[in-house]
Enzyme design. Structure first.
Site, PDB file in Angstrom:
ATOM      1  N   ASP A 153     -12.546 -10.021   1.404  1.00  0.00           N
ATOM      2  CA  ASP A 153     -13.712  -9.820   0.531  1.00  0.00           C
ATOM      3  C   ASP A 153     -14.236 -11.162   0.023  1.00  0.00           C
ATOM      4  O   ASP A 153     -15.456 -11.372  -0.084  1.00  0.00           O
ATOM      5  CB  ASP A 153     -13.347  -8.919  -0.646  1.00  0.00           C
ATOM      6  CG  ASP A 153     -13.402  -7.445  -0.292  1.00  0.00           C
ATOM      7  OD1 ASP A 153     -13.593  -7.131   0.902  1.00  0.00           O
ATOM      8  OD2 ASP A 153     -13.243  -6.603  -1.191  1.00  0.00           O
ATOM      9  N   ASP A 187      -2.277 -18.437  -3.185  1.00  0.00           N
ATOM     10  CA  ASP A 187      -3.122 -18.905  -4.272  1.00  0.00           C
ATOM     11  C   ASP A 187      -3.815 -20.211  -3.915  1.00  0.00           C
ATOM     12  O   ASP A 187      -4.990 -20.417  -4.237  1.00  0.00           O
ATOM     13  CB  ASP A 187      -2.328 -19.028  -5.583  1.00  0.00           C
ATOM     14  CG  ASP A 187      -0.937 -19.584  -5.397  1.00  0.00           C
ATOM     15  OD1 ASP A 187      -0.357 -19.402  -4.317  1.00  0.00           O
ATOM     16  OD2 ASP A 187      -0.417 -20.199  -6.341  1.00  0.00           O
ATOM     17  N   TYR A 222       0.836  -1.199   0.000  1.00  0.00           N
ATOM     18  CA  TYR A 222       0.000   0.000   0.000  1.00  0.00           C
ATOM     19  C   TYR A 222       0.870   1.248   0.000  1.00  0.00           C
ATOM     20  O   TYR A 222       1.503   1.582   1.006  1.00  0.00           O
ATOM     21  CB  TYR A 222      -0.972  -0.039   1.180  1.00  0.00           C
ATOM     22  CG  TYR A 222      -2.119  -0.962   0.868  1.00  0.00           C
ATOM     23  CD1 TYR A 222      -3.348  -0.453   0.473  1.00  0.00           C
ATOM     24  CD2 TYR A 222      -1.943  -2.335   0.885  1.00  0.00           C
ATOM     25  CE1 TYR A 222      -4.380  -1.302   0.136  1.00  0.00           C
ATOM     26  CE2 TYR A 222      -2.967  -3.189   0.547  1.00  0.00           C
ATOM     27  CZ  TYR A 222      -4.189  -2.671   0.165  1.00  0.00           C
ATOM     28  OH  TYR A 222      -5.203  -3.510  -0.182  1.00  0.00           O
TER      29      TYR A 222
END
Length: 354
Positions: A245, A217, A131
């Protein structure tokens, strides 16, 4: 407990009002002594004040015991020199809210894509990683080297890895005593290697908690295949943002995902979703994410102060949400027929009767 409340943009004022109805019911039922200071941030503040976040708001939040932040329309808030400050990112960085806790669970009465039950928490490091607004003391960590080349830097530090791991293990010790560290150390050998080393070091202080590790993954696939195998999942910033999410949607709706951004001294309740301007003002938005986030804020305050009334209130809100959803007292996205305000009142009524 003194709370600063920022309704935000879009559906923010509607879901914040529903959340406040629930908090007031909890206050009356459990004698919490809540005090509220409503402030503005985001688009309304930009129009009225020339900045999306006034310095006075930051000082008010620092003086309070917690912040309830409604969704803010952060698109276009990209130039702090023009007063365009993203409130969520600002508070996470300035208040050192290093732990983003995102529970995800299934609810009776809500169909989910997997047709099976699970209950887990994503513990996401919140202050560094890829970020660009959080990993440099000054400037931005995305660099345009040539017109067609951009380099993005990731910062990973031992103190941040160690403290997020410790937050995850403390939480797991109160739950089902299992931590899964998610990483990409097979490729990001130094950064994620340090993260894994920190997790294994902290694990030695929690012998009752089991630690396993999963590559990110593979984790995405395993969450879809068998999320019930996981309890507390700890990971770095961007991986946690994505996986939280995913787990919220797997529970049936991102509108069911509570979220708290917590540090050692400050905490911010924040819905897991955005401001949804396309349905703003239509009494259609699901308020549960922010309601559950506020419940988490009460639980954080209870842990910090030792005041069990706040823990009782938090539990009552969570049970009231589950009961309301099971009874069909919910918004249309969950299969119910209620509007935002009425859904909030239904949950508040159950809290009051608890």
């Amino acid at each position: 407990m003194r709370l600063v409340v920022v309704p935000g943009d879009g559906i923010g004022p509607e879901i914040t009002a529903a959340t406040m109805a629930v908090l007031r019911a909890a206050d009356m039922r459990f004698g919490l002594g809540l005090a509220y200071q409503e402030e503005r941030a985001g688009r309304e503040a930009m129009a009225r004040d020339g900045t999306s976040l006034r310095p006075e708001l930051f000082q008010a939040v620092k003086a309070a015991d917690g912040l309830v932040l409604g969704p803010v329309d952060s698109i276009g808030l990209g130039d702090p020199s023009k007063g365009e400050i993203n409130p969520s990112a600002f508070f996470r960085r300035k208040l050192d809210l290093y732990a983003n806790l995102r529970p995800a669970r299934t609810y009776p009465g809500v169909r989910n894509p997997l047709s099976r039950d699970f209950d887990l928490v994503i513990v996401r490091e919140n202050t560094e990683g890829f970020y660009a607004d959080r990993n440099m003391e000054e400037g931005n960590a995305e660099l345009r080297v040539t017109p067609d080349v951009v380099v993005s830097l990731r910062r990973i530090t031992w103190p941040c890895c160690e403290r997020i791991a410790r937050a995850a293990f403390r939480l797991a010790a109160r739950r089902r005593r299992k931590v899964t560290a998610v990483h990409k150390a097979n490729v990001l050998r130094k950064g994620d290697g340090m993260f894994l080393e920190a997790c294994r070091t902290v694990a030695k202080d929690f012998p009752e908690v089991t630690l396993d590790t999963v590559i990110v993954d593979a984790m995405a696939a395993l969450l879809v295949r068998d999320p019930a195998r996981f309890d507390v999942v700890v990971t770095t910033n961007m991986f946690g943002d994505i996986l939280s999410d995913l787990t919220a949607e797997l529970s049936g709706s991102i509108g069911l995902g509570g979220s708290i951004n917590a540090g050692d001294r400050y905490a911010m309740a924040q819905a897991a979703h955005g401001s949804a301007p396309d349905i703003a003002g239509q009494d259609r938005a699901n308020p549960i994410s922010l309601i559950l986030s506020a419940a988490m804020l009460l639980a954080w305050h209870a842990e910090r102060t030792g005041n069990n009334a706040f823990a009782s209130a938090s539990g009552a809100i969570e049970r009231a949400v589950a009961a309301s959803v099971a009874a069909g007292e919910s918004t249309r996205d969950l299969g119910g027929r209620l509007g935002t305000a009425e859904a909030g009142r239904a949950i508040a009524a159950r809290v009051a009767a608890s």
